[in-house]
Design an enzyme around this catalytic site. Structure first.
Site, PDB file in Angstrom:
ATOM      1  N   THR A 127       0.857  -1.185   0.000  1.00  0.00           N
ATOM      2  CA  THR A 127       0.000   0.000   0.000  1.00  0.00           C
ATOM      3  C   THR A 127       0.895   1.237   0.000  1.00  0.00           C
ATOM      4  OG1 THR A 127      -1.773  -1.116   1.171  1.00  0.00           O
ATOM      5  CG2 THR A 127      -1.613   1.258   1.522  1.00  0.00           C
ATOM      6  N   ARG A 155     -14.455  -6.340  -1.139  1.00  0.00           N
ATOM      7  CA  ARG A 155     -13.793  -6.229   0.174  1.00  0.00           C
ATOM      8  C   ARG A 155     -13.073  -4.880   0.273  1.00  0.00           C
ATOM      9  NH1 ARG A 155      -8.331  -5.078   1.812  1.00  0.00           N
ATOM     10  NH2 ARG A 155      -7.885  -6.111   3.782  1.00  0.00           N
ATOM     11  N   VAL A 156     -13.247  -4.206   1.382  1.00  0.00           N
ATOM     12  CA  VAL A 156     -12.544  -2.946   1.617  1.00  0.00           C
ATOM     13  C   VAL A 156     -11.757  -3.086   2.917  1.00  0.00           C
ATOM     14  CG1 VAL A 156     -12.814  -0.480   2.041  1.00  0.00           C
ATOM     15  CG2 VAL A 156     -14.325  -1.618   0.423  1.00  0.00           C
ATOM     16  N   GLY A 157     -10.490  -2.672   2.895  1.00  0.00           N
ATOM     17  CA  GLY A 157      -9.649  -2.767   4.087  1.00  0.00           C
ATOM     18  C   GLY A 157      -9.629  -1.460   4.856  1.00  0.00           C
ATOM     19  N   ASP A 158      -8.536  -1.243   5.543  1.00  0.00           N
ATOM     20  CA  ASP A 158      -8.406  -0.057   6.394  1.00  0.00           C
ATOM     21  C   ASP A 158      -8.055   1.222   5.631  1.00  0.00           C
ATOM     22  OD1 ASP A 158      -5.845  -1.470   5.914  1.00  0.00           O
ATOM     23  OD2 ASP A 158      -5.022   0.315   6.869  1.00  0.00           O
ATOM     24  N   THR A 178      -0.101   0.914   6.653  1.00  0.00           N
ATOM     25  CA  THR A 178      -0.159  -0.255   5.786  1.00  0.00           C
ATOM     26  C   THR A 178      -0.165  -1.495   6.672  1.00  0.00           C
ATOM     27  OG1 THR A 178       0.927  -1.469   3.998  1.00  0.00           O
ATOM     28  CG2 THR A 178       2.370  -0.332   5.525  1.00  0.00           C
ATOM     29  N   GLY A 179      -0.635  -2.594   6.098  1.00  0.00           N
ATOM     30  CA  GLY A 179      -0.701  -3.833   6.868  1.00  0.00           C
ATOM     31  C   GLY A 179      -2.077  -4.447   6.745  1.00  0.00           C
ATOM     32  N   GLY A 181      -5.586  -5.047   6.806  1.00  0.00           N
ATOM     33  CA  GLY A 181      -6.688  -4.136   7.089  1.00  0.00           C
ATOM     34  C   GLY A 181      -7.664  -4.653   8.122  1.00  0.00           C
TER      35      GLY A 181
HETATM   36  N1  ASP Z   1      -3.923  -2.185   4.295  1.00  0.00           N
HETATM   37  C1  ASP Z   1      -4.216  -2.808   3.040  1.00  0.00           C
HETATM   38  C2  ASP Z   1      -5.572  -3.420   3.091  1.00  0.00           C
HETATM   39  O1  ASP Z   1      -5.852  -4.138   4.026  1.00  0.00           O
HETATM   40  C3  ASP Z   1      -3.225  -3.821   2.614  1.00  0.00           C
HETATM   41  C4  ASP Z   1      -1.768  -3.490   2.827  1.00  0.00           C
HETATM   42  O2  ASP Z   1      -1.436  -2.413   3.323  1.00  0.00           O
HETATM   43  O3  ASP Z   1      -0.911  -4.287   2.495  1.00  0.00           O
HETATM   44  O4  ASP Z   1      -6.342  -3.234   2.188  1.00  0.00           O
END
Ligand code: ASP
Length: 258
Positions: A127, A155-158, A178-179, A181
């Site tokens: 990200t 699907r929606v993450g953070d 990032t990481g 979500g």
């Molecule tokens: N944070 C992102 C999500 O979950 C993925 C990522 O940062 O690698 O959509």
């Protein structure tokens, strides 16, 4: 912030714009958000297809009466606002196509023991985010992502959720995350980090403490970049990798960490 993120979205090395992970159906769906710390105004889009630079679309949402537009509606909003659209294949790189073919149908999920998909998948992809403070002390943050590999459609993450993957309040500071979500959302990570900021607790201490909280509370790993209102910079990650760079007044070149 928007311009920096556009460059990263167009760079196939990252999980944003071109080069994003493909979802379960082999399509690219993108999420992005931008926040103005002066008035706490936000603009976000999620699960959008065909829009070359989702961060530009998010900014256009910020400038509108709305805060968050998703899916087909986001594409329609982009069309009404003359935002650049491209063929969905433009986002799909050979590397991601191969990754998708290799792991097709597998649940590449990161909740398992907190293990992150990059450990499972080999070559990393990330990200992207940017945080900036101007000479007047205003702080803006933005985040853009292609999300998780093999994610379900919709699907929606953070990343595009205010407080989770992004937050900016010029009276305290701003950041981008990032990481995984699904775990970051549970602790509202970036807002948590911003709430820790004070004259005593600078951006570096706050990003480290917020990532510790993510680990201790929900077993997650991640990365954060931040600037506090005193102009101090923070960046940290508990994932294997996260590249970052910063520049401040007085530096002739950015300081890069890979
Ligand atoms: N944070 C992102 C999500 O979950 C993925 C990522 O940062 O690698 O959509």
């Amino acid at each position: 912030v928007e311009k920096a993120i556009c460059v990263l979205e167009d760079d196939a090395a990252f999980d944003a714009g071109r080069g994003s992970f493909l979802n379960a159906e082999g399509r690219v769906q993108l999420d992005a958000a931008i926040m103005n710390g002066a008035d706490l105004n936000t603009g976000a889009v999620a699960a959008v297809e065909r829009v070359r630079n989702p961060i530009t679309l998010a900014r256009r949402v910020l400038e509108s009466d709305w805060a968050y537009i998703v899916g087909e509606g986001a594409l329609e909003f982009a069309r009404q606002n003359g935002i650049e659209e491209c063929n969905p294949w433009w986002f799909v790189t050979q590397e991601e196509m191969e990754r998708w073919s290799r792991h097709r149908g597998e649940v590449l999920y990161y909740l398992r023991d907190g293990a992150f998909y990059r450990d499972v998948l080999g070559s990393p992809s990330d990200t992207v985010g940017a945080v900036a403070m101007d000479s007047g002390g205003n702080i803006v943050a933005g985040t853009s992502t292609g999300g998780a590999p093999n994610k379900p459609v919709g699907r929606v993450g953070d990343s595009s959720l205010v407080g989770c993957g992004i937050y900016a309040d010029s009276t305290r500071g701003g950041g981008s995350a990032t990481g995984p979500g699904e775990l970051i959302i549970r602790v509202v990570l970036t807002k948590h980090m911003v709430d820790l900021l004070s004259e005593e607790v600078g951006a570096q201490q706050a990003v480290e403490a917020a990532l510790r909280h993510l680990k201790e509370r929900v077993g997650g790993c991640g990365g954060l970049i931040a600037i506090d209102r005193w102009g101090r910079i923070g960046r940290a990650h508990t994932t294997n990798l996260m590249s970052s760079a910063y520049i401040t007044e007085g530096l002739s070149e950015p300081v890069v960490e890979v």
